[in-house]
Scaffold this active site. Structure first.
Site, mmCIF file in Angstrom:
data_model
loop_
_atom_site.group_PDB
_atom_site.id
_atom_site.type_symbol
_atom_site.label_atom_id
_atom_site.label_comp_id
_atom_site.label_asym_id
_atom_site.label_seq_id
_atom_site.Cartn_x
_atom_site.Cartn_y
_atom_site.Cartn_z
ATOM 1 N N ASP A 23 0.847 -1.204 0.000
ATOM 2 C CA ASP A 23 0.000 0.000 0.000
ATOM 3 C C ASP A 23 0.879 1.249 0.000
ATOM 4 O O ASP A 23 1.723 1.402 0.878
ATOM 5 C CB ASP A 23 -0.893 -0.049 1.252
ATOM 6 C CG ASP A 23 -1.697 1.229 1.416
ATOM 7 O OD1 ASP A 23 -1.951 1.910 0.398
ATOM 8 O OD2 ASP A 23 -2.074 1.535 2.565
ATOM 9 N N ASN A 25 -0.405 4.559 -0.156
ATOM 10 C CA ASN A 25 -1.008 5.824 0.290
ATOM 11 C C ASN A 25 -1.791 5.693 1.598
ATOM 12 O O ASN A 25 -2.703 6.476 1.871
ATOM 13 C CB ASN A 25 -1.916 6.391 -0.812
ATOM 14 C CG ASN A 25 -3.050 5.435 -1.136
ATOM 15 O OD1 ASN A 25 -3.069 4.286 -0.656
ATOM 16 N ND2 ASN A 25 -4.009 5.883 -1.926
ATOM 17 N N ASP A 27 -4.108 3.924 2.798
ATOM 18 C CA ASP A 27 -5.545 3.644 2.955
ATOM 19 C C ASP A 27 -5.771 2.167 3.324
ATOM 20 O O ASP A 27 -6.909 1.707 3.387
ATOM 21 C CB ASP A 27 -6.331 4.030 1.688
ATOM 22 C CG ASP A 27 -5.949 3.179 0.488
ATOM 23 O OD1 ASP A 27 -4.979 2.373 0.598
ATOM 24 O OD2 ASP A 27 -6.593 3.315 -0.569
ATOM 25 N N ASP A 31 -1.788 -1.306 -3.780
ATOM 26 C CA ASP A 31 -2.096 -0.565 -5.009
ATOM 27 C C ASP A 31 -0.940 -0.658 -6.006
ATOM 28 O O ASP A 31 0.111 -1.234 -5.698
ATOM 29 C CB ASP A 31 -2.423 0.899 -4.679
ATOM 30 C CG ASP A 31 -1.407 1.504 -3.716
ATOM 31 O OD1 ASP A 31 -0.199 1.360 -3.977
ATOM 32 O OD2 ASP A 31 -1.825 2.080 -2.680
ATOM 33 N N ASP A 100 -4.842 -11.052 -15.557
ATOM 34 C CA ASP A 100 -5.927 -11.996 -15.366
ATOM 35 C C ASP A 100 -7.040 -11.654 -16.354
ATOM 36 O O ASP A 100 -7.406 -10.489 -16.497
ATOM 37 C CB ASP A 100 -6.460 -11.850 -13.934
ATOM 38 C CG ASP A 100 -6.651 -13.181 -13.249
ATOM 39 O OD1 ASP A 100 -7.475 -13.973 -13.741
ATOM 40 O OD2 ASP A 100 -5.994 -13.413 -12.230
ATOM 41 N N ASP A 193 -9.167 -16.979 -16.226
ATOM 42 C CA ASP A 193 -9.969 -17.425 -15.086
ATOM 43 C C ASP A 193 -11.022 -18.463 -15.501
ATOM 44 O O ASP A 193 -11.737 -18.252 -16.492
ATOM 45 C CB ASP A 193 -10.668 -16.184 -14.494
ATOM 46 C CG ASP A 193 -11.273 -16.442 -13.126
ATOM 47 O OD1 ASP A 193 -10.534 -16.825 -12.216
ATOM 48 O OD2 ASP A 193 -12.509 -16.253 -12.987
ATOM 49 N N GLU A 246 -6.851 -21.303 -16.079
ATOM 50 C CA GLU A 246 -7.243 -21.905 -14.812
ATOM 51 C C GLU A 246 -8.372 -22.858 -15.154
ATOM 52 O O GLU A 246 -9.471 -22.435 -15.527
ATOM 53 C CB GLU A 246 -7.725 -20.857 -13.814
ATOM 54 C CG GLU A 246 -7.970 -21.493 -12.446
ATOM 55 C CD GLU A 246 -9.051 -20.819 -11.630
ATOM 56 O OE1 GLU A 246 -9.034 -20.964 -10.393
ATOM 57 O OE2 GLU A 246 -9.939 -20.164 -12.203
ATOM 58 N N HIS A 315 -4.008 -17.373 -4.672
ATOM 59 C CA HIS A 315 -4.878 -16.554 -3.812
ATOM 60 C C HIS A 315 -6.152 -17.279 -3.375
ATOM 61 O O HIS A 315 -6.950 -16.718 -2.633
ATOM 62 C CB HIS A 315 -5.244 -15.271 -4.556
ATOM 63 C CG HIS A 315 -6.038 -15.559 -5.804
ATOM 64 N ND1 HIS A 315 -5.486 -16.176 -6.910
ATOM 65 C CD2 HIS A 315 -7.339 -15.361 -6.097
ATOM 66 C CE1 HIS A 315 -6.416 -16.325 -7.827
ATOM 67 N NE2 HIS A 315 -7.561 -15.845 -7.374
ATOM 68 N N ASP A 316 -6.364 -18.511 -3.866
ATOM 69 C CA ASP A 316 -7.566 -19.272 -3.489
ATOM 70 C C ASP A 316 -7.249 -20.419 -2.534
ATOM 71 O O ASP A 316 -8.163 -21.078 -2.028
ATOM 72 C CB ASP A 316 -8.211 -19.911 -4.736
ATOM 73 C CG ASP A 316 -8.774 -18.885 -5.702
ATOM 74 O OD1 ASP A 316 -9.160 -17.790 -5.258
ATOM 75 O OD2 ASP A 316 -8.821 -19.197 -6.908
HETATM 76 O O1 TEU Z 1 -11.326 -19.505 -9.084
HETATM 77 C C1 TEU Z 1 -12.123 -20.569 -9.480
HETATM 78 C C2 TEU Z 1 -12.227 -21.785 -8.612
HETATM 79 O O2 TEU Z 1 -12.748 -22.753 -9.069
HETATM 80 C C3 TEU Z 1 -11.816 -21.901 -7.214
HETATM 81 O O3 TEU Z 1 -10.467 -22.066 -7.020
HETATM 82 C C4 TEU Z 1 -12.519 -20.843 -6.393
HETATM 83 O O4 TEU Z 1 -11.637 -19.942 -5.854
HETATM 84 C C5 TEU Z 1 -13.305 -21.354 -5.240
HETATM 85 O O5 TEU Z 1 -12.415 -21.803 -4.295
HETATM 86 C C6 TEU Z 1 -14.375 -22.329 -5.526
HETATM 87 O O6 TEU Z 1 -14.729 -23.014 -4.384
HETATM 88 C C7 TEU Z 1 -11.254 -18.344 -9.861
HETATM 89 C C8 TEU Z 1 -10.480 -17.279 -9.114
HETATM 90 O O7 TEU Z 1 -9.164 -17.708 -8.925
HETATM 91 C C9 TEU Z 1 -11.206 -16.971 -7.843
HETATM 92 O O8 TEU Z 1 -10.490 -16.085 -7.021
HETATM 93 C C10 TEU Z 1 -12.563 -16.404 -8.213
HETATM 94 O O9 TEU Z 1 -13.351 -16.222 -7.068
HETATM 95 C C11 TEU Z 1 -13.324 -17.307 -9.174
HETATM 96 O O10 TEU Z 1 -12.517 -17.828 -10.220
HETATM 97 C C12 TEU Z 1 -14.430 -16.530 -9.845
HETATM 98 O O11 TEU Z 1 -13.900 -15.597 -10.725
HETATM 99 CA CA CA Z 2 -3.547 2.113 -1.229
#
Ligand code: TEU
Ligand code: CA
Length: 538
Positions: A23, A25, A27, A31, A100, A193, A246, A315-316
């Protein structure tokens, strides 16, 4: 046609989740200027590409995976000028930016959807409307349909993420324009995605399932392959770029159908089978980690899939050191063992921000600490099914996507932001942080840097073949080899000492216990070794 560079095959990708990276700034929200300020750090790691999770205009129901403006930047993250500067500054450091591409759905606040709510609008057919919902269920649980006026629209994710109608030729036109817009700005391709579910062959009721009723009507359909071939031949071929899909629920065979060069679709895909080895039915029902199952799945993908996208985190997913290692007693050992795996397999390695310092799962205290739309949805569903509260708490602690989304731990205090972070920072940043690890030679970060440099300088690691030698009792041994060299990689994936069941003759190149002589026949907890085999004189 453009000549295709091979950075995507030879290089290493670092994934940035903008909201949680840096970050600038105060907030509390990461960013683009923040990312720019950390480009030297990323360059110093030794990676070649950044995959940037969405920075497009978005109301952030799903942190940018709900796009309301594909050709604009989310105001929280910065401006288009700053995005252009990021691409330029990255390029000066020999780093390519991959964006993405979220085109299964948009935000319900996208102008197309706002228009589409009117049955008479030319935008009506941009989305999927029906007089009566079918029985499909969404990825986040519950019905995949919601009502506006007299009709229902399909959303395979949250109700603020209506699915686009790829049966409408206008969608192909619009998405191609968006792809060109970004490729013309100098980006190096897209992470696509949930790309294998974008085409819905029919809207009939699905076979009843525990999760994702309806999937046989949209999972990896012929129509999807057609779309991918068109995106490739009509857009991507004009640029030096690559795509990683993905692709949910694919087998090695289905992965190959998407990436074999003669198919002319994607370049590589993220599989999920190794991520599903610690669960029953779906990710919320986790079982004990079974290293044998895990490594056998990885070995199968290594042997059968044309080119892999190798990852242990994103990130998931929960943090790998907490999930497949031991984030307490063997934090250093297990994080470096997993690094060795991630960076010595065949394929393109992906490292998720924070993985390189061994960031762990979250230390959330209550439901209010979580921000993720999926986590809150699952909580409601589990409550309505009368799951006990203590059980839901355990489920969420282990599985919530927020485990991977806590802000980057730059130092022991306010390195991420001078303000209050949008998501709680992990208290263990007092010991696990970049600044501390940069000072020490014996750190997860310096181990990553060493391995990254080694991988990049070795033709054998980049393109050599893969051969599994041993996969039992939590010990994983495999070779990477070509005509010139053979490396043996030996990993103890458990916290118990193990015997080495195979004899090696050669020199140790990497050891996470600092071993230099090949003498001992046992492996310590989470020990990792990489051995350069003596060549046979035949
Ligand atoms: O993720 C799709 C996905 O199938 C999973 O990994 C999902 O995060 C979830 O755990 C289902 O239970 C992609 C993105 O990486 C995710 O961050 C998004 O939320 C999703 O698509 C929708 O765009
Ligand atoms: Ca920021």
């Amino acid at each position: 046609m453009n000549t295709k560079s091979d950075t995507w095959k030879k290089g290493i990708v670092y994934q940035i989740y903008p909201r949680s990276f840096m970050d600038s700034n105060a907030d509390g929200i990461g960013d683009i200027p923040g990312i720019i300020s950390k480009l030297d750090y990323v360059q110093n790691l030794g990676v070649d590409m950044i995959w940037l999770s969405p920075v497009y205009g978005s109301p952030n129901d799903d942190n940018g995976y709900d796009v309301s403006n594909y050709v604009g930047i989310n105001k929280e993250y910065g401006t288009m000028e700053e995005m252009e500067l990021l691409i330029k500054e990255a390029k000066l450091r020999n780093i390519k930016i991959v964006m993405d591409l979220v085109v299964n759905h948009t935000s319900d606040e996208h102008p197309w959807f706002i228009e589409s709510k009117n049955p008479l609008s030319p935008y009506r057919d941009y989305y999927i409307w029906a007089k009566k919902p079918n029985n499909w269920t969404s990825f986040f649980g519950g019905s995949a349909w919601d009502q506006v006026g007299d009709e229902y629209y399909l959303h395979l994710f949250s109700k603020k993420q209506p699915d686009l109608n790829w049966n409408n030729p206008k969608i192909m036109e619009e998405i191609q324009k968006i792809m060109r817009f970004w490729l013309d700005k100098g980006i190096y391709g897209f992470r696509c995605d949930v790309i294998n579910i974008i085409y819905k062959t029919s809207l009939e009721n699905g076979k009843k399932r525990f999760v994702l009723t309806g999937k046989e009507h949209y999972h990896s359909q012929e129509g999807c392959h057609d779309i991918l071939r068109r995106l490739r031949s009509e857009v991507l071929n004009d640029y030096d770029c690559f795509t990683v899909g993905e692709t949910v629920m694919v087998t090695p065979k289905e992965a190959n159908d998407l990436i074999l060069p003669e198919r002319k679709e994607l370049d590589m895909v993220f599989g999920f089978e190794h991520m599903e080895t610690d669960q029953i039915n779906n990710k919320w029902f986790k079982t004990k980690f079974n290293p044998n199952k895990f490594m056998k799945t990885i070995a199968t993908w290594q042997q059968e899939v044309h080119w892999n996208a190798n990852y242990l985190e994103n990130h998931d997913q929960p943090r790998s050191v907490s999930r497949f290692g031991d984030d307490k007693k063997y934090h250093y050992e297990s994080a470096t063992m997993l690094a060795t795996l991630n960076l010595t397999l065949k394929g393109t390695p992906f490292i998720y921000q924070g993985q390189e310092i061994g960031m762990t799962n979250g230390d959330f205290k209550s439901l209010e600490d979580y921000q993720d739309v999926e986590t809150h949805r699952i909580y409601q569903i589990a409550r309505s099914l009368h799951f006990p509260k203590w059980y839901i708490k355990k489920m969420i602690e282990r599985t919530s996507r927020d485990n991977a989304r806590q802000p980057m731990q730059w130092n022991d205090s306010n390195g991420f932001s001078k303000g209050k972070p949008w998501l709680k920072i992990n208290a263990n940043q007092s010991v696990i942080n970049v600044e501390t690890q940069e000072r020490e030679d014996h750190s997860i970060l310096s181990y990553y840097k060493t391995l990254i440099r080694l991988r990049k300088s070795s033709e054998t690691l980049i393109s050599g073949s893969f051969k599994p030698l041993y996969m039992k009792c939590g010990v994983f041994i495999y070779q990477r080899y070509d005509d010139n060299k053979t490396y043996s990689i030996v990993l103890n994936m458990t916290r118990k000492p193990k015997k080495v069941p195979v004899k090696f003759k050669g020199s140790i190149i990497i050891s996470n216990y600092g071993i230099t002589e090949l003498s001992s026949t046992s492996l310590k907890p989470f020990e990792a070794l990489m051995i350069l085999e003596d060549m046979k004189n035949d």
